[in-house]
Design a protein around this motif. Structure first.
Motif, PDB file in Angstrom:
ATOM      1  N   ASP A   1     -52.739  17.246  -3.029  1.00  0.00           N
ATOM      2  CA  ASP A   1     -51.551  17.068  -2.186  1.00  0.00           C
ATOM      3  C   ASP A   1     -51.722  17.704  -0.809  1.00  0.00           C
ATOM      4  N   VAL A   2     -52.332  18.881  -0.787  1.00  0.00           N
ATOM      5  CA  VAL A   2     -52.459  19.665   0.451  1.00  0.00           C
ATOM      6  C   VAL A   2     -53.904  20.098   0.630  1.00  0.00           C
ATOM      7  N   VAL A   3     -54.451  19.816   1.809  1.00  0.00           N
ATOM      8  CA  VAL A   3     -55.830  20.224   2.114  1.00  0.00           C
ATOM      9  C   VAL A   3     -55.832  20.948   3.457  1.00  0.00           C
ATOM     10  N   CYS A   4     -56.448  22.128   3.480  1.00  0.00           N
ATOM     11  CA  CYS A   4     -56.577  22.919   4.710  1.00  0.00           C
ATOM     12  C   CYS A   4     -58.063  23.086   5.006  1.00  0.00           C
ATOM     13  N   ILE A   5     -58.473  22.713   6.213  1.00  0.00           N
ATOM     14  CA  ILE A   5     -59.881  22.795   6.616  1.00  0.00           C
ATOM     15  C   ILE A   5     -59.989  23.758   7.789  1.00  0.00           C
ATOM     16  N   ASP A   6     -60.732  24.835   7.572  1.00  0.00           N
ATOM     17  CA  ASP A   6     -60.844  25.898   8.581  1.00  0.00           C
ATOM     18  C   ASP A   6     -62.158  25.796   9.347  1.00  0.00           C
ATOM     19  N   ASP A   7     -62.116  26.133  10.638  1.00  0.00           N
ATOM     20  CA  ASP A   7     -63.301  26.210  11.499  1.00  0.00           C
ATOM     21  C   ASP A   7     -64.030  24.879  11.649  1.00  0.00           C
ATOM     22  N   LEU A   8     -63.277  23.837  11.958  1.00  0.00           N
ATOM     23  CA  LEU A   8     -63.863  22.512  12.118  1.00  0.00           C
ATOM     24  C   LEU A   8     -64.958  22.478  13.187  1.00  0.00           C
ATOM     25  N   HIS A   9     -64.863  23.351  14.186  1.00  0.00           N
ATOM     26  CA  HIS A   9     -65.843  23.345  15.285  1.00  0.00           C
ATOM     27  C   HIS A   9     -67.272  23.571  14.800  1.00  0.00           C
ATOM     28  N   LEU A  10     -67.427  24.136  13.596  1.00  0.00           N
ATOM     29  CA  LEU A  10     -68.765  24.446  13.098  1.00  0.00           C
ATOM     30  C   LEU A  10     -69.586  23.199  12.785  1.00  0.00           C
ATOM     31  N   ILE A  11     -68.927  22.064  12.568  1.00  0.00           N
ATOM     32  CA  ILE A  11     -69.684  20.861  12.216  1.00  0.00           C
ATOM     33  C   ILE A  11     -69.774  19.879  13.387  1.00  0.00           C
ATOM     34  N   ALA A  12     -69.302  20.272  14.562  1.00  0.00           N
ATOM     35  CA  ALA A  12     -69.388  19.405  15.732  1.00  0.00           C
ATOM     36  C   ALA A  12     -70.853  19.074  16.019  1.00  0.00           C
ATOM     37  N   GLY A  13     -71.148  17.780  16.170  1.00  0.00           N
ATOM     38  CA  GLY A  13     -72.516  17.345  16.421  1.00  0.00           C
ATOM     39  C   GLY A  13     -73.309  17.028  15.172  1.00  0.00           C
TER      40      GLY A  13
ATOM     41  N   LEU B   1     -50.497  16.466   2.903  1.00  0.00           N
ATOM     42  CA  LEU B   1     -50.422  17.365   4.057  1.00  0.00           C
ATOM     43  C   LEU B   1     -51.823  17.853   4.389  1.00  0.00           C
ATOM     44  N   LEU B   2     -52.219  17.660   5.634  1.00  0.00           N
ATOM     45  CA  LEU B   2     -53.534  18.084   6.107  1.00  0.00           C
ATOM     46  C   LEU B   2     -53.362  19.068   7.254  1.00  0.00           C
ATOM     47  N   LEU B   3     -54.012  20.216   7.130  1.00  0.00           N
ATOM     48  CA  LEU B   3     -53.971  21.249   8.173  1.00  0.00           C
ATOM     49  C   LEU B   3     -55.404  21.586   8.547  1.00  0.00           C
ATOM     50  N   ILE B   4     -55.739  21.413   9.817  1.00  0.00           N
ATOM     51  CA  ILE B   4     -57.098  21.653  10.305  1.00  0.00           C
ATOM     52  C   ILE B   4     -57.055  22.703  11.408  1.00  0.00           C
ATOM     53  N   SER B   5     -58.036  23.590  11.410  1.00  0.00           N
ATOM     54  CA  SER B   5     -58.127  24.582  12.488  1.00  0.00           C
ATOM     55  C   SER B   5     -59.487  24.521  13.159  1.00  0.00           C
ATOM     56  N   ALA B   6     -59.506  24.886  14.425  1.00  0.00           N
ATOM     57  CA  ALA B   6     -60.753  24.978  15.197  1.00  0.00           C
ATOM     58  C   ALA B   6     -60.507  25.917  16.363  1.00  0.00           C
ATOM     59  N   ASP B   7     -61.583  26.327  17.019  1.00  0.00           N
ATOM     60  CA  ASP B   7     -61.407  27.264  18.127  1.00  0.00           C
ATOM     61  C   ASP B   7     -61.092  26.569  19.445  1.00  0.00           C
ATOM     62  N   LEU B   8     -61.265  25.229  19.493  1.00  0.00           N
ATOM     63  CA  LEU B   8     -61.003  24.480  20.709  1.00  0.00           C
ATOM     64  C   LEU B   8     -60.197  23.221  20.409  1.00  0.00           C
ATOM     65  N   LEU B   9     -59.617  22.643  21.447  1.00  0.00           N
ATOM     66  CA  LEU B   9     -58.914  21.378  21.300  1.00  0.00           C
ATOM     67  C   LEU B   9     -59.907  20.273  20.952  1.00  0.00           C
ATOM     68  N   PRO B  10     -59.447  19.196  20.299  1.00  0.00           N
ATOM     69  CA  PRO B  10     -60.357  18.140  19.846  1.00  0.00           C
ATOM     70  C   PRO B  10     -61.279  17.590  20.932  1.00  0.00           C
ATOM     71  N   ASP B  11     -60.755  17.380  22.143  1.00  0.00           N
ATOM     72  CA  ASP B  11     -61.591  16.792  23.184  1.00  0.00           C
ATOM     73  C   ASP B  11     -62.538  17.795  23.834  1.00  0.00           C
ATOM     74  N   MET B  12     -62.527  19.046  23.349  1.00  0.00           N
ATOM     75  CA  MET B  12     -63.435  20.064  23.857  1.00  0.00           C
ATOM     76  C   MET B  12     -64.500  20.454  22.830  1.00  0.00           C
ATOM     77  N   LEU B  13     -64.487  19.794  21.676  1.00  0.00           N
ATOM     78  CA  LEU B  13     -65.399  20.149  20.590  1.00  0.00           C
ATOM     79  C   LEU B  13     -66.784  19.520  20.737  1.00  0.00           C
ATOM     80  N   HIS B  14     -66.920  18.582  21.656  1.00  0.00           N
ATOM     81  CA  HIS B  14     -68.190  17.860  21.830  1.00  0.00           C
ATOM     82  C   HIS B  14     -68.592  17.118  20.557  1.00  0.00           C
ATOM     83  N   LEU B  15     -67.625  16.430  19.972  1.00  0.00           N
ATOM     84  CA  LEU B  15     -67.904  15.613  18.799  1.00  0.00           C
ATOM     85  C   LEU B  15     -68.682  14.373  19.208  1.00  0.00           C
ATOM     86  N   ASP B  16     -69.582  13.928  18.336  1.00  0.00           N
ATOM     87  CA  ASP B  16     -70.365  12.726  18.621  1.00  0.00           C
ATOM     88  C   ASP B  16     -69.649  11.451  18.186  1.00  0.00           C
TER      89      ASP B  16
END
Length: 233
Positions: free
Chosen positions: A98-110, A131-146
């Motif tokens: 029902d509920v998933v929380c993902i911490d430190d998403l920035h670690l998998i950028a790239g 319910l999905l809750l995601i955290s990262a140290d930067l905004l999505p457009d600053m993560l340099h995702l591919d």
């Protein structure tokens, strides 16, 4: 399979709740997250938390899983700093919760495999009752995702930027957490810890746990001399 995911080495501190969040239960962050649970059956609830390591965002993820459990909902916290090395297969079956929380998403950028897996998970999980809750140290457009599609998904829902904790915030958080444990930690002692130890909040809470056990064993109040002796400072 989901059963194997539940054995992942991720634990929930029993005192990291909305009530113990340093911003307080009336903060924008806690008010929003509580409201998300109230609207869970109406539509998919997604929130993106952005803040540096000492902002308290991980606390909110822990607290959200604790709150979900209190409501009888299935939940999981995936701290990418702990599970990244398992590979994106850790997401298999998680969408049944029902509920998933993902911490430190920035670690998998790239990381192509992780980015694709997260994008696919997001699409599978996107339905009422989830319910999905995601955290990262930067905004999505600053993560340099591919993967542009993943960046687009991360911009859905509500984005909350959380300020870093000041030393005053950390001292107050320590004294409040001690009080919740029935332990008296003076402001003077809290500030002593901040000046002599790492200012990382997780590390400080681990120290508080050590002091709690030592205080109970010795039947002593927390004073600066006792703290010095216990921590060998």
């Amino acid at each position: 399979m989901l059963s194997s995911q539940l054995a992942l080495p991720v634990t929930l501190p029993d005192d990291e709740t909305y009530a113990s969040y340093f911003g307080g239960e009336d903060s924008l962050e806690v008010s929003h997250l509580r409201s998300s649970f109230n609207h869970l059956n109406e539509q998919f609830q997604y929130t993106y938390l952005c803040g540096l390591g000492d902002s308290g965002k991980s606390h909110l993820l822990y607290a959200t899983c604790v709150h979900a459990q209190e409501l009888g909902l299935s939940s999981m916290l995936l701290s990418l700093s702990e599970v990244q090395h398992y590979g994106p297969q850790v997401l298999e079956g998680v969408d049944a919760l029902d509920v998933v929380c993902i911490d430190d998403l920035h670690l998998i950028a790239g990381d192509e495999a992780w980015e694709k897996a997260l994008f696919n998970f997001f699409n599978r999980f996107n339905e009422p009752g989830k319910l999905l809750l995601i955290s990262a140290d930067l905004l999505p457009d600053m993560l340099h995702l591919d993967l542009p599609d993943l960046e687009s998904r991360l911009k859905w829902g509500t984005t909350l930027q959380i300020r870093s904790m000041s030393d005053d915030d950390k001292a107050q958080a320590l004294t409040n957490r001690a009080k919740m444990r029935g332990l008296e930690l003076s402001d003077e002692c809290a500030r002593f810890l901040l000046t002599r130890l790492s200012r990382d909040m997780r590390a400080l809470l681990d120290v508080l746990d050590t002091l709690d056990h030592a205080s109970m064993a010795a039947q002593r109040k927390l004073t600066i001399p006792f703290i010095k002796a216990t921590l060998k400072l």
